[in-house]
Motif scaffolding. Sequence first.
Motif, mmCIF file in Angstrom:
data_model
loop_
_atom_site.group_PDB
_atom_site.id
_atom_site.type_symbol
_atom_site.label_atom_id
_atom_site.label_comp_id
_atom_site.label_asym_id
_atom_site.label_seq_id
_atom_site.Cartn_x
_atom_site.Cartn_y
_atom_site.Cartn_z
ATOM 1 N N MET A 23 -2.095 -3.313 13.720
ATOM 2 C CA MET A 23 -1.973 -2.851 12.552
ATOM 3 C C MET A 23 -3.193 -2.692 11.858
ATOM 4 O O MET A 23 -3.924 -4.022 11.773
ATOM 5 C CB MET A 23 -0.903 -3.475 11.656
ATOM 6 N N LYS A 24 -3.929 -1.696 11.274
ATOM 7 C CA LYS A 24 -5.205 -1.713 10.668
ATOM 8 C C LYS A 24 -5.123 -2.671 9.281
ATOM 9 O O LYS A 24 -4.049 -2.290 8.605
ATOM 10 C CB LYS A 24 -5.798 -0.391 10.362
ATOM 11 N N TYR A 25 -6.235 -3.028 8.933
ATOM 12 C CA TYR A 25 -6.314 -3.669 7.369
ATOM 13 C C TYR A 25 -6.256 -2.596 6.389
ATOM 14 O O TYR A 25 -5.414 -2.681 5.573
ATOM 15 C CB TYR A 25 -7.635 -4.465 7.219
ATOM 16 N N TRP A 26 -6.912 -1.549 6.444
ATOM 17 C CA TRP A 26 -6.824 -0.402 5.576
ATOM 18 C C TRP A 26 -5.791 0.815 5.973
ATOM 19 O O TRP A 26 -6.151 1.122 7.067
ATOM 20 C CB TRP A 26 -8.363 0.156 5.364
ATOM 21 N N THR A 27 -4.995 0.834 5.221
ATOM 22 C CA THR A 27 -3.946 2.173 5.589
ATOM 23 C C THR A 27 -3.780 2.633 4.358
ATOM 24 O O THR A 27 -4.313 2.345 3.356
ATOM 25 C CB THR A 27 -2.589 1.440 6.043
ATOM 26 N N SER A 28 -3.308 4.014 4.605
ATOM 27 C CA SER A 28 -3.164 4.810 3.198
ATOM 28 C C SER A 28 -2.017 4.088 2.368
ATOM 29 O O SER A 28 -2.359 4.081 1.069
ATOM 30 C CB SER A 28 -2.509 6.363 3.525
ATOM 31 N N GLY A 29 -1.300 3.358 2.912
ATOM 32 C CA GLY A 29 -0.320 2.611 2.139
ATOM 33 C C GLY A 29 -0.703 1.758 1.333
ATOM 34 O O GLY A 29 -0.608 1.250 0.036
ATOM 35 N N PHE A 30 -1.778 0.880 2.010
ATOM 36 C CA PHE A 30 -2.608 -0.239 1.302
ATOM 37 C C PHE A 30 -3.399 0.433 0.166
ATOM 38 O O PHE A 30 -3.554 -0.153 -1.020
ATOM 39 C CB PHE A 30 -3.148 -0.860 2.341
ATOM 40 N N GLY A 31 -4.214 1.538 0.555
ATOM 41 C CA GLY A 31 -4.997 2.311 -0.534
ATOM 42 C C GLY A 31 -4.047 2.521 -1.838
ATOM 43 O O GLY A 31 -4.456 2.419 -2.808
ATOM 44 N N TRP A 32 -3.023 3.002 -1.471
ATOM 45 C CA TRP A 32 -1.788 3.374 -2.621
ATOM 46 C C TRP A 32 -1.608 2.263 -3.580
ATOM 47 O O TRP A 32 -1.594 2.058 -4.604
ATOM 48 C CB TRP A 32 -0.655 4.362 -2.218
ATOM 49 N N SER A 33 -1.405 1.192 -2.694
ATOM 50 C CA SER A 33 -0.997 -0.118 -3.393
ATOM 51 C C SER A 33 -2.010 -0.695 -4.251
ATOM 52 O O SER A 33 -2.005 -1.100 -5.310
ATOM 53 C CB SER A 33 -0.642 -1.220 -2.117
ATOM 54 N N LEU A 34 -3.282 -0.492 -3.806
ATOM 55 C CA LEU A 34 -4.528 -0.999 -4.611
ATOM 56 C C LEU A 34 -4.503 -0.182 -5.761
ATOM 57 O O LEU A 34 -5.046 -0.531 -6.903
ATOM 58 C CB LEU A 34 -5.991 -0.842 -3.719
ATOM 59 N N LEU A 35 -4.503 1.448 -5.787
ATOM 60 C CA LEU A 35 -4.545 2.101 -6.797
ATOM 61 C C LEU A 35 -3.520 1.595 -7.903
ATOM 62 O O LEU A 35 -3.815 1.514 -9.123
ATOM 63 C CB LEU A 35 -4.404 3.526 -6.449
ATOM 64 N N ILE A 36 -2.194 1.449 -7.279
ATOM 65 C CA ILE A 36 -1.296 1.041 -8.273
ATOM 66 C C ILE A 36 -1.410 -0.195 -8.818
ATOM 67 O O ILE A 36 -1.282 -0.628 -10.169
ATOM 68 C CB ILE A 36 0.208 0.926 -7.397
ATOM 69 N N ALA A 37 -2.065 -0.944 -8.072
ATOM 70 C CA ALA A 37 -2.376 -2.587 -8.642
ATOM 71 C C ALA A 37 -3.497 -2.336 -9.785
ATOM 72 O O ALA A 37 -3.102 -3.045 -10.868
ATOM 73 C CB ALA A 37 -2.987 -3.470 -7.550
ATOM 74 N N PHE A 38 -4.547 -1.547 -9.561
ATOM 75 C CA PHE A 38 -5.424 -1.232 -10.646
ATOM 76 C C PHE A 38 -4.739 -0.836 -11.668
ATOM 77 O O PHE A 38 -5.227 -1.235 -13.017
ATOM 78 C CB PHE A 38 -6.796 -0.273 -10.076
ATOM 79 N N LEU A 39 -4.196 0.199 -11.465
ATOM 80 C CA LEU A 39 -3.390 1.032 -12.786
ATOM 81 C C LEU A 39 -2.530 0.108 -13.428
ATOM 82 O O LEU A 39 -2.578 -0.036 -14.817
ATOM 83 C CB LEU A 39 -2.913 2.285 -12.456
ATOM 84 N N LEU A 40 -1.824 -0.889 -12.774
ATOM 85 C CA LEU A 40 -0.940 -1.673 -13.425
ATOM 86 C C LEU A 40 -1.579 -2.775 -14.128
ATOM 87 O O LEU A 40 -1.578 -3.153 -15.354
ATOM 88 C CB LEU A 40 -0.143 -2.431 -12.347
ATOM 89 N N ILE A 41 -2.512 -3.004 -13.712
ATOM 90 C CA ILE A 41 -3.480 -4.296 -14.544
ATOM 91 C C ILE A 41 -4.180 -3.494 -15.647
ATOM 92 O O ILE A 41 -4.183 -4.390 -16.784
ATOM 93 C CB ILE A 41 -4.604 -4.830 -13.547
ATOM 94 N N PHE A 42 -4.703 -2.525 -15.500
ATOM 95 C CA PHE A 42 -5.401 -1.747 -16.811
ATOM 96 C C PHE A 42 -4.161 -1.499 -17.828
ATOM 97 O O PHE A 42 -4.740 -1.675 -18.994
ATOM 98 C CB PHE A 42 -6.020 -0.400 -16.235
ATOM 99 N N ILE A 43 -3.200 -0.861 -17.438
ATOM 100 C CA ILE A 43 -2.155 -0.442 -18.357
ATOM 101 C C ILE A 43 -1.691 -1.754 -19.039
ATOM 102 O O ILE A 43 -1.586 -1.616 -20.408
ATOM 103 C CB ILE A 43 -1.087 0.414 -17.739
ATOM 104 N N VAL A 44 -1.424 -2.635 -18.470
ATOM 105 C CA VAL A 44 -0.781 -3.877 -18.975
ATOM 106 C C VAL A 44 -1.641 -4.352 -19.942
ATOM 107 O O VAL A 44 -1.246 -4.822 -21.262
ATOM 108 C CB VAL A 44 -0.431 -4.930 -17.950
ATOM 109 N N MET A 45 -2.985 -4.628 -19.667
ATOM 110 C CA MET A 45 -4.207 -5.138 -20.509
ATOM 111 C C MET A 45 -4.258 -4.315 -21.588
ATOM 112 O O MET A 45 -4.332 -4.599 -22.673
ATOM 113 C CB MET A 45 -5.295 -5.332 -19.574
ATOM 114 N N LEU A 46 -4.285 -3.104 -21.398
ATOM 115 C CA LEU A 46 -4.536 -2.056 -22.414
ATOM 116 C C LEU A 46 -3.352 -2.237 -23.663
ATOM 117 O O LEU A 46 -3.785 -1.922 -24.782
ATOM 118 C CB LEU A 46 -4.926 -0.556 -21.883
ATOM 119 N N GLN A 47 -2.189 -2.195 -22.896
ATOM 120 C CA GLN A 47 -1.063 -2.115 -23.811
ATOM 121 C C GLN A 47 -1.129 -3.287 -24.760
ATOM 122 O O GLN A 47 -0.604 -2.988 -26.122
ATOM 123 C CB GLN A 47 0.258 -2.016 -23.132
#
Length: 173
Positions: A1-25
């Motif tokens: 299994m590769k380290y960088w997969t599309s699923g992991f990429g999506w998880s990173l995007l979700i993680a960043f948005l979650l961090i940003f939205i929680v902090m902004l709210q």
Amino acid sequence: MKYWTSGFGWSLLIAFLLIFIVMLQAAVTAYRTVPEDQAQQAFNQMMTEREKLTATDIFINNLRSTWTLIVPIIGIIPFIVVMHNTGWIIGELSLVYNIYPSIVLQNLMVIGFTEILAYTIMLGENIYFSASTLTGGTSQAIDRTPHFILSTILYVILLFIGAVIEIMVISGA
């Protein structure tokens, strides 16, 4: 299994948005609801504490307050609480400086890029590892474990680099 997969990429995007939205709210809520004297008191306390900080202090504090990200699924909740509290402080600082929280948060995202990157990598890995385990069972978890360890190492290294940058910014270097 590769380290960088599309699923992991999506998880990173979700993680960043979650961090940003929680902090902004949290920041916007604090900005709108906290009395100015309370915000000023928090600001004064932070300015006093920051004079004696070292990069090691910052690194240990950041690691101690977010280490739960290493625990799949369960570790996400305490991390979100920490991000909410961080956003709340940003909102109080915004009130003191009379600058809208979204502007302060955007600037902090640039200055604290490595720290945010560390959190994003570890939260993204936690989300991806948890989802893989829940959908694929223990074989998926075993396959992903080396990548989880790599993400944990990157998280610690980036947190340390972020602490060094933060102390340089604080000291005006």
